[in-house]
Design an enzyme around this catalytic site. Structure first.
Site, PDB file in Angstrom:
ATOM      1  N   SER A  99       0.829  -1.201   0.000  1.00 48.81           N
ATOM      2  CA  SER A  99       0.000   0.000   0.000  1.00 48.81           C
ATOM      3  C   SER A  99       0.866   1.255   0.000  1.00 48.81           C
ATOM      4  O   SER A  99       1.913   1.294   0.637  1.00 48.81           O
ATOM      5  CB  SER A  99      -0.894  -0.027   1.247  1.00 48.81           C
ATOM      6  N   THR A 100       0.422   2.247  -0.753  1.00 48.48           N
ATOM      7  CA  THR A 100       1.091   3.543  -0.681  1.00 48.48           C
ATOM      8  C   THR A 100       0.056   4.559  -0.250  1.00 48.48           C
ATOM      9  O   THR A 100      -0.876   4.844  -0.988  1.00 48.48           O
ATOM     10  CB  THR A 100       1.629   4.013  -2.051  1.00 48.48           C
ATOM     11  N   GLY A 101       0.208   5.027   0.942  1.00 48.97           N
ATOM     12  CA  GLY A 101      -0.720   6.034   1.436  1.00 48.97           C
ATOM     13  C   GLY A 101      -0.060   7.394   1.409  1.00 48.97           C
ATOM     14  O   GLY A 101       1.050   7.549   0.917  1.00 48.97           O
ATOM     15  N   GLU A 140       0.779   9.034   4.018  1.00 45.59           N
ATOM     16  CA  GLU A 140       1.756   9.169   5.086  1.00 45.59           C
ATOM     17  C   GLU A 140       2.685   7.981   5.248  1.00 45.59           C
ATOM     18  O   GLU A 140       3.674   8.056   5.953  1.00 45.59           O
ATOM     19  CB  GLU A 140       1.013   9.414   6.412  1.00 45.59           C
ATOM     20  N   SER A 141       2.332   6.894   4.608  1.00 51.16           N
ATOM     21  CA  SER A 141       3.200   5.727   4.758  1.00 51.16           C
ATOM     22  C   SER A 141       3.151   4.821   3.543  1.00 51.16           C
ATOM     23  O   SER A 141       2.227   4.881   2.739  1.00 51.16           O
ATOM     24  CB  SER A 141       2.780   4.934   5.994  1.00 51.16           C
ATOM     25  N   VAL A 142       4.184   4.010   3.430  1.00 51.10           N
ATOM     26  CA  VAL A 142       4.229   2.969   2.412  1.00 51.10           C
ATOM     27  C   VAL A 142       4.393   1.651   3.157  1.00 51.10           C
ATOM     28  O   VAL A 142       5.177   1.569   4.091  1.00 51.10           O
ATOM     29  CB  VAL A 142       5.428   3.164   1.471  1.00 51.10           C
ATOM     30  N   VAL A 143       3.615   0.663   2.771  1.00 49.71           N
ATOM     31  CA  VAL A 143       3.698  -0.620   3.471  1.00 49.71           C
ATOM     32  C   VAL A 143       4.195  -1.689   2.499  1.00 49.71           C
ATOM     33  O   VAL A 143       3.706  -1.791   1.378  1.00 49.71           O
ATOM     34  CB  VAL A 143       2.328  -1.023   4.068  1.00 49.71           C
ATOM     35  N   LYS A 168       6.126  -1.011   7.620  1.00 50.64           N
ATOM     36  CA  LYS A 168       5.481   0.291   7.420  1.00 50.64           C
ATOM     37  C   LYS A 168       6.550   1.366   7.443  1.00 50.64           C
ATOM     38  O   LYS A 168       7.216   1.570   8.459  1.00 50.64           O
ATOM     39  CB  LYS A 168       4.430   0.529   8.509  1.00 50.64           C
ATOM     40  N   ASP A 173      -8.714   6.744  14.398  1.00 50.45           N
ATOM     41  CA  ASP A 173      -8.901   6.659  12.943  1.00 50.45           C
ATOM     42  C   ASP A 173      -9.582   5.337  12.627  1.00 50.45           C
ATOM     43  O   ASP A 173      -9.250   4.649  11.671  1.00 50.45           O
ATOM     44  CB  ASP A 173      -7.545   6.753  12.222  1.00 50.45           C
TER      45      ASP A 173
END
Ligand code: ADP
Ligand code: MN
Length: 522
Positions: free
Chosen positions: A260-262, A264-267, A294, A410
């Site tokens: 995942s690329t968000g 605020e973070s990449v997992v 993460k 959240d």
């Protein structure tokens, strides 16, 4: 030297016939060289010699590269890029260390000191090693300004009559110019002009000075460009290096790809490695067979709007103001780790922390064979499963509040994973706060609204509405029967708590439940 190699040298390598040795330019070289065993051997030998030489020349580099993760035996040399980056980092560090020594020597015991900070390759914020944590002197100084006392007195000349020497004297001026070259930037090699009694004319000196200036500006520009380009990407070279070290140490087997690329973070997904002895005084740890990594993004902008979560969190309050942005990002990772640990201790299904290194958090992977468990928003559950999931979440929210002293902040179908077709797992808790956080109850109410709406829409008739859910989780028993009043009461409670903190310097009071929060690892 291999004597066999010499003895079996091909005939071409031996002295040529007589007519050749008579030639005034010596023997002509044979045009085609056939590859012989001796050549191969000597190439091998040359390689070995070079390696020996390199090892002798850079013993420290090798030693430094072996951080806590890397052991000598399993240094992986398959990634040229990584190796190059690692070497470059070490070279830069070496360079800085040398610079520091020069600075020290230059300043000596003098009360006024000159800082070489601007010439460092590794910016203090970028570095992690404790030796770089020194406070750099801030006494800036124009490095081009001549510091040496001039031998010509104020009046501009010395001597008398025909022995008069003015400040324009060619020899004096030339020597002075040579001495002034010392004030160029440290990386600008000027040689030992003074030792050679070199006399530089004004013209030459000015040209050199100009060149030194533009060189320095160019180097600064290059550095700047490097900085910016790394910030653009999700994973900058230093993060890649960090990940590489984890793989290299055997802690992770392979990093397979991005989940995942968000914002605020990449997992990333990774296969776990063997047992790893991280630090000498810690027991070996079992690495889960599959891990999620993460990486908190080091692009600072995204985190600006998260200030309110962490700034008011008393656990981090004292530290917040003193930190640079890079460290604040690390704090998000740290927060997620602490919160996950609390949840783990309470038995809430959540990823298990493996290790935290700067802004990179490694945890167990929820899912199987590289496929992450789907988010609740992405699965179509039977009405029975939906109901099961709802009760699990109700339970988890209560545990989170009462046992972990946390509000997720959240919570929604985006941060709940449906694993193995039966259990809801909570993830993404870097922003979670304690209920006494100045906005903690508002966050809880928002969580309750998300959960209750999701399950009511999903057809779970038993699902409490957001106000009922709030009371069921917090035991605050707010009586208001409409949203506006309810929220007003929440804010009033928060204010009571805030006032209490202001007056007594500590939290609690309006909260009936648990008194002091459990302290886990802060
Ligand atoms: P963000 O702040 O970007 O939302 P999350 O922690 O929610 O960060 O992670 C983003 C996504 O990565 C999640 O929605 C989930 O799909 C996946 N993910 C995160 N952690 C894990 C984990 N431990 N196991 C499996 N998937 C994960
Ligand atoms: Mn998320």
């Amino acid at each position: 030297m291999d004597p066999v190699g010499v003895a079996t040298a091909p005939p071409e390598a031996r002295p040529g016939p007589a007519w050749q040795s008579k030639c005034p330019w010596g023997a002509p070289k044979p045009t085609s060289i056939s590859c012989s065993l001796a050549d191969v051997m000597s190439e091998q030998l040359a390689k070995e010699l070079q390696l020996e030489e390199e090892n002798a020349a850079f013993p420290e580099v090798v030693a430094v590269a072996e951080g806590p993760f890397i052991t000598g035996e399993n240094t992986d040399t398959s990634s040229d890029l990584m190796l190059a980056q690692m070497l470059q980092m070490e070279f830069d560090r070496e360079y800085d260390a040398q610079l520091r020594r020069e600075e020290k020597k230059f300043n000596g015991d003098s009360k006024v000191s000159i800082s070489f900070e601007n010439y460092r390759k590794v910016h203090p914020f970028d570095s992690d090693s404790s030796e770089d944590e020194v406070d750099w002197q801030d006494t800036r100084h124009d490095p081009y300004k001549a510091d040496k006392p001039t031998i010509t007195p104020k009046k501009g000349f010395i001597g008398k009559g025909k022995d008069i020497t003015t400040k324009h004297d060619e020899v004096v001026c030339g020597r002075k110019n040579t001495a002034r070259m010392e004030n160029f930037a440290p990386e600008f090699q000027v040689g030992d002009g003074i030792g050679m009694d070199l006399k530089l004319s004004n013209q030459v000196f000015n040209a050199l000075k100009q060149h030194a200036y533009s060189e320095e500006r160019r180097s600064a520009r290059l550095h700047e460009k490097k900085e910016h380009s790394t910030a653009e990407k999700a994973v900058d070279p230093k993060t890649r290096l960090l990940l590489y070290k984890m793989v290299n140490a055997g802690m992770l087997e392979t990093i397979t790809g991005c989940i995942s690329t968000g914002k605020e973070s990449v997992v990333f997904h990774a296969y776990g490695g063997k047992y790893v002895h991280y630090f000498t005084n810690e027991d070996d740890k079992v690495i889960p067979p599959e891990c999620a990594i993460k990486v908190f993004k080091t692009t600072l902008n995204e985190f600006k709007n998260r200030d309110k979560y962490i700034k008011d969190d008393y656990r981090f309050k004292d530290r917040f103001s003193k930190l640079n942005p890079r460290k604040i990002i690390r704090m998000w990772a740290e927060k997620e780790m602490h919160n996950l640990t609390r949840m783990q201790n309470a038995g809430i299904p959540c990823p298990q922390v493996v290790i935290l290194k700067k802004h990179v958090l490694v945890m167990s992977f929820i899912g199987q064979d590289q496929v992450p468990a789907p988010k609740l928003k992405d699965v179509k559950l039977s009405s029975e499963d939906m109901k099961k999931a709802y009760y699990q979440i109700l339970n988890m929210m209560q545990q989170l509040y009462k046992e972990c002293n946390l509000v997720h902040a959240d919570l929604s179908e985006y941060n709940m994973l449906w694993h193995d077709g039966k259990v809801v797992w909570l993830i993404d808790v870097s922003q979670s706060v304690e209920p006494t956080h100045p906005h903690g109850l508002e966050f809880l109410f928002r969580d309750c609204r998300n959960v209750s709406q999701f399950f009511q829409k999903g057809g779970v008739t038993e699902a409490l509405n957001e106000r009922e859910l709030f009371n069921a989780v917090s035991d605050l028993n707010i009586a208001a029967d409409n949203e506006v009043d309810f929220q007003a009461e929440i804010e009033a409670l928060e204010k009571v708590n805030e006032d209490h903190v202001q007056k007594h310097g500590k939290k609690v009071s309006a909260f009936p439940s648990d008194g002091d929060p459990p302290i886990y690892d802060e």
